[in-house]
Enzyme design. Structure first.
Site, mmCIF file in Angstrom:
data_model
loop_
_atom_site.group_PDB
_atom_site.id
_atom_site.type_symbol
_atom_site.label_atom_id
_atom_site.label_comp_id
_atom_site.label_asym_id
_atom_site.label_seq_id
_atom_site.Cartn_x
_atom_site.Cartn_y
_atom_site.Cartn_z
ATOM 1 N N SER A 84 0.793 -1.235 0.000
ATOM 2 C CA SER A 84 0.000 0.000 0.000
ATOM 3 C C SER A 84 0.823 1.283 0.000
ATOM 4 O O SER A 84 0.260 2.362 -0.186
ATOM 5 C CB SER A 84 -0.908 0.046 1.227
ATOM 6 O OG SER A 84 -2.012 -0.778 1.027
ATOM 7 N N LYS B 289 0.341 3.363 -2.901
ATOM 8 C CA LYS B 289 -0.892 4.155 -3.071
ATOM 9 C C LYS B 289 -0.592 5.654 -3.027
ATOM 10 O O LYS B 289 -1.322 6.464 -3.593
ATOM 11 C CB LYS B 289 -1.917 3.797 -1.981
ATOM 12 C CG LYS B 289 -2.453 2.370 -2.133
ATOM 13 C CD LYS B 289 -3.452 1.988 -1.064
ATOM 14 C CE LYS B 289 -4.146 0.691 -1.425
ATOM 15 N NZ LYS B 289 -4.051 -0.398 -0.533
ATOM 16 N N TYR C 100 -4.541 -2.366 -10.159
ATOM 17 C CA TYR C 100 -4.360 -2.212 -8.705
ATOM 18 C C TYR C 100 -3.370 -3.246 -8.150
ATOM 19 O O TYR C 100 -2.460 -2.916 -7.393
ATOM 20 C CB TYR C 100 -5.722 -2.320 -8.004
ATOM 21 C CG TYR C 100 -5.623 -2.360 -6.490
ATOM 22 C CD1 TYR C 100 -5.495 -1.183 -5.751
ATOM 23 C CD2 TYR C 100 -5.641 -3.569 -5.807
ATOM 24 C CE1 TYR C 100 -5.388 -1.230 -4.374
ATOM 25 C CE2 TYR C 100 -5.541 -3.618 -4.425
ATOM 26 C CZ TYR C 100 -5.411 -2.451 -3.716
ATOM 27 O OH TYR C 100 -5.287 -2.491 -2.346
ATOM 28 N N TYR D 163 -4.412 3.856 8.416
ATOM 29 C CA TYR D 163 -5.784 3.341 8.595
ATOM 30 C C TYR D 163 -6.309 3.715 9.984
ATOM 31 O O TYR D 163 -6.194 4.886 10.369
ATOM 32 C CB TYR D 163 -5.812 1.828 8.328
ATOM 33 C CG TYR D 163 -4.988 1.475 7.118
ATOM 34 C CD1 TYR D 163 -5.379 1.919 5.859
ATOM 35 C CD2 TYR D 163 -3.796 0.772 7.211
ATOM 36 C CE1 TYR D 163 -4.620 1.648 4.736
ATOM 37 C CE2 TYR D 163 -3.020 0.495 6.082
ATOM 38 C CZ TYR D 163 -3.444 0.938 4.867
ATOM 39 O OH TYR D 163 -2.685 0.683 3.768
ATOM 40 N N VAL E 32 1.260 -3.742 3.892
ATOM 41 C CA VAL E 32 1.205 -5.042 4.570
ATOM 42 C C VAL E 32 2.434 -5.914 4.313
ATOM 43 O O VAL E 32 2.557 -6.990 4.886
ATOM 44 C CB VAL E 32 -0.079 -5.855 4.253
ATOM 45 C CG1 VAL E 32 -1.287 -5.254 4.919
ATOM 46 C CG2 VAL E 32 -0.277 -6.037 2.766
HETATM 47 N N1 GLN Z 1 -2.487 -5.140 -1.758
HETATM 48 C C1 GLN Z 1 -2.961 -5.084 -0.414
HETATM 49 C C2 GLN Z 1 -4.479 -5.244 -0.379
HETATM 50 O O1 GLN Z 1 -5.142 -4.788 -1.271
HETATM 51 C C3 GLN Z 1 -2.542 -3.767 0.182
HETATM 52 C C4 GLN Z 1 -2.966 -3.606 1.611
HETATM 53 C C5 GLN Z 1 -1.973 -2.840 2.441
HETATM 54 O O2 GLN Z 1 -0.768 -2.804 2.178
HETATM 55 N N2 GLN Z 1 -2.459 -2.303 3.544
HETATM 56 O O3 GLN Z 1 -5.009 -5.807 0.540
#
Ligand code: GLN
Length: 304
Positions: A63, A66, A188, A240, A258
């Site tokens: 993520s 992002k 994505y 988050y 993650v």
């Molecule tokens: N690719 C992971 C997902 O969509 C990314 C989540 C993350 O890094 N928090 O669940």
């Protein structure tokens, strides 16, 4: 500021913690990572670098990317982008669907999965080839001309990506996804599959610490005002439902993934990346959070 000794002190303290959190097993490929890996790398806006441990080992940034997809989309669309998504903390897990019903398909922010899916949709609509052009953008800001998507990580996530599939279709039902959900999801998963080391990640995020300009060659990536706004989003939404805790304990804008990576920036001073694959229950690197708390405590530097 003696960053080297502060980093060493913080690293040693964190290394000795008994708990290391748990690997993200819902993406099969991430369950195979060595949970003892631990690296940190800091780069100052003057170009000084300090690294320790596994700081040159590549890992899945997940993520964290992002922030980079938002950066490209914001650069293309400007303020119009906020018609498609909001800038509020979600207070929910990264893959929660709950608030999409409440807010009629408008994601709370660009860093929860739903927001990142909308950003991917925007990039597909506005670019001839979003896959290639996003990769070129990241290659440029990271000074990594050979960077590639990781097919095995993208395929692994896709094989179990039921929640993201549901989410993308749900947003589409509200009319906030323009393209085919399958195309948005493929892009994505590619965006999430990028791999970098702490050294490369700290360098890639250097422009957020440097008023929107790359540290290596001074080239402008985004205007100062957009830099300020993305830093504000990282501070309020980067972790988050643990964003408040990160601001409280670390006091810097940052973003987690993650894969166990965290990148944080101290505007006008430095960019720092830390990686330890074990996660806490909120999905953020357990040791990464602790290390950064130590770093800002010992340096007595934070944005507050
Ligand atoms: N690719 C992971 C997902 O969509 C990314 C989540 C993350 O890094 N928090 O669940």
């Amino acid at each position: 500021m003696d960053y080297l000794s502060i980093i060493e002190k913080s690293y040693r303290y964190t290394e000795n913690l008994k708990d290391r959190g748990l690997l993200a097993t819902y993406i099969p490929e991430l369950a195979n990572v060595d949970p003892t890996k631990f690296g940190v790398h800091l780069i100052t806006v003057d170009g000084d670098k300090y690294g320790l441990g596994d700081h040159q080992v590549k890992f899945s940034i997940q993520s964290i990317s992002k922030v980079l997809s938002l950066t490209l989309a914001y650069r293309i669309l400007g303020e119009k982008i906020w018609k498609r998504l909001d800038v509020e903390p979600s207070g929910t897990k990264f893959d929660s669907l709950i608030l999409l019903e409440t807010f009629q398909g408008i994601p709370r922010n660009p860093f929860v999965n739903s927001g990142a899916l909308v950003i991917c949709d925007i990039l597909i609509s506005h670019l001839d080839n979003a896959h290639d052009e996003f990769l070129d953008f990241v290659r440029d800001i990271s000074d990594l001309p050979d960077l590639k998507y990781s097919d095995h990580i993208a395929d692994s996530e896709k094989s179990m990506g039921y929640r993201n599939v549901a989410m993308c279709n749900f947003i589409k039902s509200f009319g906030n996804i323009e393209n085919e959900p399958e195309d948005v999801l493929d892009f994505y998963f590619d965006v999430c599959s990028l791999e970098m080391s702490c050294e490369q990640l700290a360098r890639t995020f250097g422009f957020f610490a440097n008023g929107g300009c790359k540290i290596s060659d001074g080239k402008r990536v985004i205007p100062k005002s957009q830099t300020k706004r993305i830093n504000a989003l990282m501070l309020t939404c980067g972790f988050y439902d643990e964003s408040g805790e990160f601001a409280f304990k670390v006091g810097l804008p940052g973003k987690s993934g993650v894969g166990g990576g965290i990148v944080a920036v101290y505007p006008n001073n430095y960019s720092v990346a830390v990686w330890s694959p074990g996660l806490n229950p909120k999905g953020n690197s357990y040791m990464g959070m602790k290390f950064l708390e130590e770093l800002t405590t010992h340096s007595e530097l934070s944005i507050f």
